[in-house]
Design a protein around this motif. Sequence first.
Motif, PDB file in Angstrom:
ATOM      1  N   ILE A  22       0.833  -1.201   0.000  1.00 55.96           N
ATOM      2  CA  ILE A  22       0.000   0.000   0.000  1.00 55.96           C
ATOM      3  C   ILE A  22       0.870   1.255   0.000  1.00 55.96           C
ATOM      4  CG2 ILE A  22      -0.224   0.124   2.514  1.00 55.96           C
ATOM      5  CD1 ILE A  22      -3.133   0.981   2.093  1.00 55.96           C
ATOM      6  N   LYS A  33      -1.228   7.023   2.513  1.00 59.51           N
ATOM      7  CA  LYS A  33      -1.814   5.684   2.658  1.00 59.51           C
ATOM      8  C   LYS A  33      -3.278   5.760   3.095  1.00 59.51           C
ATOM      9  CE  LYS A  33       1.348   3.966   5.414  1.00 59.51           C
ATOM     10  NZ  LYS A  33       2.078   2.956   6.232  1.00 59.51           N
ATOM     11  N   THR A  34      -3.648   6.821   3.803  1.00 68.13           N
ATOM     12  CA  THR A  34      -5.038   6.955   4.241  1.00 68.13           C
ATOM     13  C   THR A  34      -5.976   7.028   3.040  1.00 68.13           C
ATOM     14  OG1 THR A  34      -4.370   8.105   6.261  1.00 68.13           O
ATOM     15  CG2 THR A  34      -6.662   8.366   5.553  1.00 68.13           C
ATOM     16  N   SER A  37      -6.352   3.594   1.554  1.00 70.00           N
ATOM     17  CA  SER A  37      -7.252   2.772   2.366  1.00 70.00           C
ATOM     18  C   SER A  37      -8.705   3.145   2.111  1.00 70.00           C
ATOM     19  CB  SER A  37      -6.924   2.944   3.853  1.00 70.00           C
ATOM     20  OG  SER A  37      -5.636   2.449   4.153  1.00 70.00           O
ATOM     21  N   ARG A  38      -8.984   4.440   2.014  1.00 66.75           N
ATOM     22  CA  ARG A  38     -10.355   4.863   1.736  1.00 66.75           C
ATOM     23  C   ARG A  38     -10.817   4.343   0.383  1.00 66.75           C
ATOM     24  NH1 ARG A  38      -9.675  11.133   3.824  1.00 66.75           N
ATOM     25  NH2 ARG A  38     -10.104  10.726   6.040  1.00 66.75           N
ATOM     26  N   ASN A  41     -11.575   0.642   0.635  1.00 65.83           N
ATOM     27  CA  ASN A  41     -12.769   0.375   1.434  1.00 65.83           C
ATOM     28  C   ASN A  41     -14.035   0.946   0.815  1.00 65.83           C
ATOM     29  OD1 ASN A  41     -11.394  -1.035   3.479  1.00 65.83           O
ATOM     30  ND2 ASN A  41     -10.814   0.883   4.492  1.00 65.83           N
ATOM     31  N   PRO A  66      -4.465  -6.306  -2.595  1.00 65.00           N
ATOM     32  CA  PRO A  66      -4.527  -6.087  -1.143  1.00 65.00           C
ATOM     33  C   PRO A  66      -4.546  -7.392  -0.370  1.00 65.00           C
ATOM     34  CG  PRO A  66      -6.639  -5.592  -2.175  1.00 65.00           C
ATOM     35  CD  PRO A  66      -5.668  -5.821  -3.293  1.00 65.00           C
ATOM     36  N   ARG A  71      -6.534  -6.983   6.060  1.00 66.45           N
ATOM     37  CA  ARG A  71      -7.623  -6.008   6.066  1.00 66.45           C
ATOM     38  C   ARG A  71      -8.779  -6.483   6.943  1.00 66.45           C
ATOM     39  NH1 ARG A  71      -9.788  -4.757   0.467  1.00 66.45           N
ATOM     40  NH2 ARG A  71     -10.756  -3.015   1.557  1.00 66.45           N
ATOM     41  N   LYS A  74      -7.968  -6.102  10.608  1.00 69.90           N
ATOM     42  CA  LYS A  74      -8.010  -4.696  11.007  1.00 69.90           C
ATOM     43  C   LYS A  74      -9.452  -4.241  11.218  1.00 69.90           C
ATOM     44  CE  LYS A  74      -6.267  -0.145   9.654  1.00 69.90           C
ATOM     45  NZ  LYS A  74      -5.496   0.616   8.641  1.00 69.90           N
ATOM     46  N   ARG A  75     -10.371  -4.732  10.357  1.00 73.12           N
ATOM     47  CA  ARG A  75     -11.778  -4.345  10.467  1.00 73.12           C
ATOM     48  C   ARG A  75     -12.528  -5.203  11.472  1.00 73.12           C
ATOM     49  NH1 ARG A  75     -11.499  -4.740   4.747  1.00 73.12           N
ATOM     50  NH2 ARG A  75     -12.735  -6.633   4.900  1.00 73.12           N
TER      51      ARG A  75
END
Length: 223
Positions: A22, A33-34, A37-38, A41, A66, A71, A74-75
């Motif tokens: 990432i 990186k934010t 990630s958005r 997602n 990914p 992931r 993390k979620r």
Amino acid sequence: MSTTPPGTPPNPSSAPTRRATITDVAREAGTGKTSISRYLNGEFSALSPELRARIEAAIARLDYQPNQMARGLKRGRNRLIGMLVADLTNPYSVEVLQGVEAACHALGLMPLICHAANEVEMERRYLQLLTTYRVEGVIVNALGVREETLRPVGEGGIPAVLVDRRVEGLVADMVGLDNGAAAELGTRHLLERGFEHIWFVVQPFEQVSSRRLRVDAFDRAMR
């Protein structure tokens, strides 16, 4: 014998290809990186159309894949459903497995199939393994699994569903048929048509509740 002179650097084409991360995608897209990630997602409303296009292009150029397991952890969800099957060669097990796969596909889940090959110790080891993978649920169609073996699943917050057999002492949902009524109905059908010498053929049933129910029902009907 190699003819490469000593000290010659390795050929880059022969080195193993490192998978893009990432961080690589963020650098390639010129963002943080934010934002990546958005994008991954599906939070597209937080990104401008131009940034979304850059991220999409960077992912394509780097062939970024990914890490779904990371992931998911993390979620707090990894979309994995464990299924423990005693015997995959049994036609009944195959039919159940096909139904589970269809349901998982419709719900966006991934079944993780564990074949215990009718070995009680293998069932125990697979159940321990499924808890380490933090599956979101377990479907059990096993031979001799006991309450103490399944207890870590329930106590760990992982819901369990039993297929056509119960485990003494364990409170869990069960999907199956009325084995006693089915065996009694079949036996009475033969008796009413005048058959006298009836054999009941069954696999080893001492450890399997559904088979014990069928044998008991057969005995009652014959008496």
